[in-house]
Scaffold this motif. Structure first.
Motif, PDB file in Angstrom:
ATOM      1  N   LEU A  37       0.800  -1.221   0.000  1.00 34.05           N
ATOM      2  CA  LEU A  37       0.000   0.000   0.000  1.00 34.05           C
ATOM      3  C   LEU A  37       0.833   1.272   0.000  1.00 34.05           C
ATOM      4  O   LEU A  37       0.527   2.218  -0.708  1.00 34.05           O
ATOM      5  N   GLY A  50       0.906   0.811  -5.936  1.00 27.90           N
ATOM      6  CA  GLY A  50       0.359  -0.163  -4.994  1.00 27.90           C
ATOM      7  C   GLY A  50      -0.325  -1.314  -5.705  1.00 27.90           C
ATOM      8  O   GLY A  50      -0.975  -1.139  -6.717  1.00 27.90           O
ATOM      9  N   TYR A  52      -3.126  -3.475  -5.475  1.00 33.62           N
ATOM     10  CA  TYR A  52      -4.385  -3.617  -4.762  1.00 33.62           C
ATOM     11  C   TYR A  52      -5.001  -4.994  -4.945  1.00 33.62           C
ATOM     12  O   TYR A  52      -5.722  -5.470  -4.075  1.00 33.62           O
ATOM     13  N   MET A 111      -6.759   0.413   1.943  1.00 29.68           N
ATOM     14  CA  MET A 111      -6.761   0.273   0.493  1.00 29.68           C
ATOM     15  C   MET A 111      -7.849   1.134  -0.134  1.00 29.68           C
ATOM     16  O   MET A 111      -7.627   1.821  -1.126  1.00 29.68           O
ATOM     17  N   LYS A 115      -7.161   4.010  -2.788  1.00 30.83           N
ATOM     18  CA  LYS A 115      -7.495   3.701  -4.182  1.00 30.83           C
ATOM     19  C   LYS A 115      -8.675   4.510  -4.719  1.00 30.83           C
ATOM     20  O   LYS A 115      -8.676   4.944  -5.862  1.00 30.83           O
TER      21      LYS A 115
END
Length: 201
Positions: A37, A50, A52, A111, A115
């Motif tokens: 992350l 990152g 994800y 996350m 994101k």
């Protein structure tokens, strides 16, 4: 590995596998936060976004491991001559579902915050809070239920402190409507399953 170790601890009745699974679970949190992350790649120095998909997959596997964690709760007794370190670990191991639950929830929450677009962070976290609450009702676990409510309350606080003033009109209304619907749904569930909830307060 965590999924396999917890399954082995349950079916082979060996506490060492449970301890190893819990240590690896904490390791997943550390690596997920530090590398997947927030960190950069091992061999690259460029702009890194990152991974994800990896974080989502790891969180899903850990949540699936709750199947074994609940069955391992309080399963192993502590020997009289155990070392102080083992005694501390045994206290945590007596409730393994707590570790196996909170690690993926922390990863998923961070996350989503990283994101999603700024206007959708509150909506996505609100959905997460509702799903946590539904899981809590299914497994009858008070700490899970309080976590779901806590996530929803954080969303309300974020809307009042930041979103309402900083978002565009369209995103502001989407956030308010989604969060309001989530709160009404949770309120309905509380009313519907009030007797069940009182049994595990």
């Amino acid at each position: 590995m965590v999924f396999t170790l917890l399954a082995a601890a349950l079916y082979l009745n060996r506490p060492i596998f449970l301890y190893q699974g819990l240590v690896l679970t904490v390791g997943v949190l550390g690596r997920g936060m530090a590398h997947n992350l927030f960190g950069a790649g091992y061999f690259t120095g460029g702009d890194w976004k990152g991974d994800y998909l990896m974080v989502s997959s790891a969180a899903a596997i850990l949540l699936a491991s709750l199947f074994f964690s609940f069955r391992l709760r309080g399963r192993f007794s502590l020997p009289q001559d155990a070392s102080p370190w083992t005694k501390r670990l045994a206290v945590i191991a007596s409730r393994p579902e707590q570790v196996v639950f909170f690690v993926p929830i922390i990863l998923i929450t961070f996350m989503l915050a990283l994101k999603m677009k700024s206007g959708m962070v509150t909506v996505s976290c609100g959905v997460e809070g509702v799903l946590i609450f539904l899981l809590a009702l299914a497994v009858k676990e008070r700490s899970f239920r309080l976590t779901g409510l806590g996530v929803l309350l954080l969303c309300v606080g974020k809307v009042l402190a930041l979103d309402f003033w900083g978002l565009q009109t369209r995103d502001r209304w989407i956030t308010l409507i989604s969060l309001g619907a989530a709160l009404m749904f949770v309120s309905f569930l509380y009313t519907r399953y009030r007797d069940t909830i009182r049994q595990y307060l």
